[in-house]
Design a protein around this motif. Structure first.
Motif, mmCIF file in Angstrom:
data_model
loop_
_atom_site.group_PDB
_atom_site.id
_atom_site.type_symbol
_atom_site.label_atom_id
_atom_site.label_comp_id
_atom_site.label_asym_id
_atom_site.label_seq_id
_atom_site.Cartn_x
_atom_site.Cartn_y
_atom_site.Cartn_z
ATOM 1 N N ILE A 194 20.677 12.923 -0.777
ATOM 2 C CA ILE A 194 19.458 12.278 -0.274
ATOM 3 C C ILE A 194 19.717 10.874 0.265
ATOM 4 C CG2 ILE A 194 18.717 11.246 -2.455
ATOM 5 C CD1 ILE A 194 15.835 12.164 -1.635
ATOM 6 N N SER A 195 20.777 10.220 -0.214
ATOM 7 C CA SER A 195 21.071 8.846 0.232
ATOM 8 C C SER A 195 22.066 8.799 1.385
ATOM 9 C CB SER A 195 21.614 8.024 -0.947
ATOM 10 O OG SER A 195 20.649 7.934 -1.973
ATOM 11 N N LYS A 196 22.526 9.950 1.841
ATOM 12 C CA LYS A 196 23.473 9.979 2.960
ATOM 13 C C LYS A 196 22.811 9.414 4.213
ATOM 14 C CE LYS A 196 26.798 12.140 0.700
ATOM 15 N NZ LYS A 196 28.103 11.513 0.425
ATOM 16 N N LYS A 197 23.573 8.656 4.990
ATOM 17 C CA LYS A 197 23.007 7.979 6.160
ATOM 18 C C LYS A 197 23.174 8.771 7.459
ATOM 19 C CE LYS A 197 23.671 3.328 4.297
ATOM 20 N NZ LYS A 197 24.277 1.988 4.523
ATOM 21 N N PRO A 241 3.816 12.622 4.297
ATOM 22 C CA PRO A 241 4.992 11.903 3.822
ATOM 23 C C PRO A 241 5.209 10.586 4.558
ATOM 24 C CG PRO A 241 5.636 13.732 5.230
ATOM 25 C CD PRO A 241 4.167 13.862 4.995
ATOM 26 N N ARG A 242 5.541 9.551 3.780
ATOM 27 C CA ARG A 242 5.891 8.277 4.398
ATOM 28 C C ARG A 242 7.209 7.832 3.756
ATOM 29 N NH1 ARG A 242 0.214 8.049 3.979
ATOM 30 N NH2 ARG A 242 -0.792 7.567 5.982
ATOM 31 N N ILE A 243 8.292 8.136 4.414
ATOM 32 C CA ILE A 243 9.606 7.921 3.803
ATOM 33 C C ILE A 243 10.244 6.637 4.297
ATOM 34 C CG2 ILE A 243 11.889 8.903 3.483
ATOM 35 C CD1 ILE A 243 10.666 11.620 3.798
ATOM 36 N N LYS A 244 10.709 5.824 3.380
ATOM 37 C CA LYS A 244 11.328 4.552 3.735
ATOM 38 C C LYS A 244 12.609 4.789 4.518
ATOM 39 C CE LYS A 244 12.622 0.178 1.585
ATOM 40 N NZ LYS A 244 12.839 -0.517 0.304
ATOM 41 N N ALA A 255 16.469 15.140 7.138
ATOM 42 C CA ALA A 255 16.297 14.168 6.055
ATOM 43 C C ALA A 255 14.875 14.194 5.503
ATOM 44 C CB ALA A 255 16.639 12.766 6.563
ATOM 45 N N LEU A 256 13.901 14.319 6.395
ATOM 46 C CA LEU A 256 12.507 14.414 5.959
ATOM 47 C C LEU A 256 12.289 15.654 5.098
ATOM 48 C CD1 LEU A 256 10.700 13.375 9.260
ATOM 49 C CD2 LEU A 256 10.767 12.072 7.130
ATOM 50 N N ASP A 257 12.836 16.770 5.527
ATOM 51 C CA ASP A 257 12.701 18.015 4.761
ATOM 52 C C ASP A 257 13.355 17.895 3.388
ATOM 53 O OD1 ASP A 257 11.329 19.257 6.797
ATOM 54 O OD2 ASP A 257 13.107 20.161 7.702
#
Length: 405
Positions: free
Chosen positions: A335-338, A400-403, A345-347
Motif C-alpha cells: 500500500i505504501s509503494k510509490k 474515497p479521499r486518499i492522501k 492504488a485507489l482500488d
C-alpha cells in the motif's frame, strides 16, 4: 507519476541491469550522472530538491532537467532496441527471407527463391503475420511464371484468404477502439448510460465481424476485452464466463501465444476477475496461478506490469475464502509503494479499508479513511463509477479521499 517514472517502474530486474549496461556503453564521459539519476528514480526518489542535492550538492534545476530529458531519450532508445531484438525477431527474420528470395529471383535462381518463400509462409501463418504474408504472396504471384510447377490459382486463393483475415483483424481493432472510447465517456458522465451489449452488437454488424478460429491472438484478446467491458457495464459476468474460458482455450492452442505473452497474461487476469465476481473463488485462484506463472516467464519480462493488479485480486480472493488476515497482509505490504498506477492504488486502498472494516479492525479502518480528502469529481475522473445503472450517482454517498493522490 511522470512518464519517466512510469517507464522505469515497469522494468524487470534484468531490464534494469541491461539499461545500466546500455548507459555505460553510451556514456563518453565518466562524470555523466544519468546512471545515478536512474538509480535514484528506481528507488522512488521524485523530489527535485532531493535529487539535485544528491547529484550536485545544490539546487541546479536546469542541469537536472537537461539530465532528466537525456535519460528519457536513452530510455526510449533502449526500449526500441529491445523491441527490435526480442518482440519482432520473427518479423525481421521473415523480412530477410523475402529480400533474399527477391534477390534469388533477380539472379534467376527460381527454385531456391520459392523454397525460401515457402519456409517464410509457414512461419508467417504460424504466427498469423498477415502483413508479411501479403508480401510473401505478392512476391510468389509476381514470379509464378518462372516455374511451370507453380499453381498460381492456389497462391491467389491463399492471398485472398489472408486478405480476409487481415481485414477482420483491422476491423476488430477499430471496434475495440470505438468501444473503449465510449466506455471512457460513460465513466466521466454516468448519467449517459449506454447498453454496451447493444452497442457492441451494432458495431460488430456495422463492420461485418463474425467470430471464427482463424482470428489472431491479438484479435481474440481484443474480443475478450470487449466482452469483459460489456459484462462490467451490465453486471452480467455469469453470462460471459463460459465465452471467456472457451475463447481462452482456443488461444492456448495457438503457437503464437509465446510471442504474445503480454496479451496472454492480460487475458488470464480478465478471466480470473470475472470468476471472482461470479463468486467462483477457487476457479479464480486457478487462473491467477496461471497468470503468475506466465508473469515469471521470459525472465519476468512483464512481471512489474501486472504485479499490483495480481496482488490486489489475490487479496480479494483470499478475503472471501476465510483467509482475511492473509488478504490484509498482502495489501499492507504494497500500500505504501510509490510506483503504483493511480487507479490501481485507489482500488488497493479501498479494498484494504473494506478488509479492516469486515475484520472489525475499526481503528485501522478509521486511520486509512482519514487520509481520504479529494473531491468526488477527482475520484470519478481517476476511477469512474461502479454502481447500479438504474440509479444516479449519489453525491452524499461515502466517497474515497486518499492522501497523496
Amino acid at each position: 507519476m511522470s512518464n519517466i517514472e512510469i517507464i522505469i517502474s515497469s522494468f524487470s530486474i534484468d531490464e534494469q541491469q541491461k539499461f545500466i549496461t546500455f548507459l555505460q556503453k553510451k556514456n563518453k564521459r565518466r562524470d555523466t550522472k544519468n546512471i545515478d539519476l536512474f538509480k535514484l528514480i528506481l528507488k522512488g526518489k521524485t523530489s527535485t530538491k532531493e535529487i539535485c542535492n544528491t547529484l550536485y550538492g545544490s539546487l541546479k534545476k536546469e542541469a537536472y532537467y537537461t539530465l532528466k530529458q537525456r535519460l528519457y531519450t536513452s530510455l526510449i532508445d533502449f526500449i526500441a532496441n529491445n523491441k527490435l531484438q526480442d518482440e519482432n525477431s520473427t518479423d525481421m527474420l521473415l523480412v530477410k527471407y523475402i529480400l533474399v528470395a527477391r534477390d534469388f529471383f533477380f539472379h534467376k535462381n527460381y527454385k531456391a527463391a520459392y523454397k525460401i518463400l515457402d519456409k517464410a509462409e509457414r512461419i508467417a501463418k504460424e504466427f498469423q503475420l498477415y502483413t508479411i504474408l501479403t508480401e510473401i504472396y505478392h512476391t510468389k504471384i509476381q514470379y509464378a511464371y518462372t516455374l511451370p510447377s507453380i499453381n498460381i490459382n492456389d497462391i491467389i486463393i491463399s492471398f485472398k484468404e489472408n486478405q480476409k483475415n487481415h481485414l477482420l483483424q483491422e476491423e476488430l481493432n477499430i471496434v475495440y477502439a470505438k468501444i473503449r472510447q465510449v466506455l471512457k465517456t460513460v465513466n466521466h458522465d454516468n448519467e449517459n448510460f449506454l447498453d454496451f451489449r447493444t452497442l457492441a452488437n451494432t458495431i460488430f454488424e456495422e463492420h461485418n465481424i463474425s467470430i471464427n478460429n482463424s482470428m489472431s491472438f491479438k484479435s481474440l484478446y481484443q474480443l475478450i476485452t470487449i466482452v469483459s467491458i460489456s459484462a462490467f457495464a451490465n453486471k452480467e459476468f455469469i453470462k460471459v464466463e463460459s465465452f471467456l474460458i472457451n475463447t481462452y482455450k482456443k488461444l492456448e492452442k495457438k503457437k503464437e501465444n509465446n510471442k504474445q505473452l503480454f496479451y496472454h497474461i492480460r487475458i488470464l487476469y480478465l478471466i480470473a476477475n470475472t470468476l471472482f465476481r461470479n463468486k467462483k473463488f477457487e476457479k479464480s485462484m486457478h487462473y491467477l496461478n496461471l497468470m503468475h506463472t506466465h508473469m515469471l516467464s521470459n525472465k519476468k519480462k512483464y512481471y512489474n506490469n501486472f504485479k499490483f493488479n495480481y496482488l490486489l485480486l489475490l487479496a480479494l480472493n483470499k478475503n472471501y475464502t476465510n483467509n482475511q488476515n492473509e488478504a490484509i497482509q498482502t495489501l499492507e505490504k504494497i500500500i505504501s509503494k510509490k510506483n503504483i498506477e493511480t487507479k490501481t492504488a485507489l482500488d488497493i486502498h479501498l479494498s484494504l479499508l473494506m478488509f479492516y472494516f469486515q475484520n472489525n479492525q475499526l481503528k485501522k479502518a478509521s486511520q486509512l479513511f482519514s487520509k481520504f480528502y479529494h473531491s468526488d469529481k477527482w475520484y470519478i475522473d481517476k476511477n469512474g463509477i461502479e454502481s447500479d445503472h438504474k440509479e444516479k450517482f449519489n453525491r452524499n454517498s461515502i466517497t474515497p479521499r486518499i492522501k497523496k493522490y
